[in-house]
Design a protein around this motif. Sequence first.
Motif, PDB file in Angstrom:
ATOM      1  N   ILE A   1      41.202  41.988  35.045  1.00  0.00           N
ATOM      2  CA  ILE A   1      42.030  41.498  36.197  1.00  0.00           C
ATOM      3  C   ILE A   1      42.572  42.803  36.445  1.00  0.00           C
ATOM      4  O   ILE A   1      43.318  43.695  35.618  1.00  0.00           O
ATOM      5  N   SER A   2      42.337  43.425  37.650  1.00  0.00           N
ATOM      6  CA  SER A   2      42.892  44.397  38.397  1.00  0.00           C
ATOM      7  C   SER A   2      42.814  44.237  39.695  1.00  0.00           C
ATOM      8  O   SER A   2      42.458  43.416  40.200  1.00  0.00           O
ATOM      9  N   THR A   3      43.677  45.004  40.486  1.00  0.00           N
ATOM     10  CA  THR A   3      43.681  44.781  42.190  1.00  0.00           C
ATOM     11  C   THR A   3      42.236  45.016  42.660  1.00  0.00           C
ATOM     12  O   THR A   3      42.042  44.148  43.527  1.00  0.00           O
ATOM     13  N   ASN A   4      41.658  45.861  42.389  1.00  0.00           N
ATOM     14  CA  ASN A   4      40.171  46.083  42.954  1.00  0.00           C
ATOM     15  C   ASN A   4      39.587  44.735  42.873  1.00  0.00           C
ATOM     16  O   ASN A   4      38.761  44.043  43.535  1.00  0.00           O
ATOM     17  N   ASN A   5      39.541  44.300  41.280  1.00  0.00           N
ATOM     18  CA  ASN A   5      38.612  42.900  40.938  1.00  0.00           C
ATOM     19  C   ASN A   5      39.205  41.789  41.598  1.00  0.00           C
ATOM     20  O   ASN A   5      38.381  41.051  42.136  1.00  0.00           O
TER      21      ASN A   5
END
Length: 75
Positions: free
Chosen positions: A50-54
């Motif tokens: 979970i990351s902003t880009n994903n």
Amino acid sequence: MAAESGSGYTSSTAPTTTRPTPPVQGDTSGWERESAASVFNPDDPHPVPISTNNVCGVVSLIFWSVMIVVPLTFG
């Protein structure tokens, strides 16, 4: 209802001016949430961190797949 004089149509044979809308909500509701949940599931053999880009990438994939599939299916 009686037909107006000269119109040529009765109430049962009047042409419709609107097209019936397909049941889009019933066909697409739910699978978007299930897709997002399964992508980020940590128990999955290949989980996506979970990351902003994903998150933006998954939301974009879901959005564009709906924008392509729905018009092709119901258009």
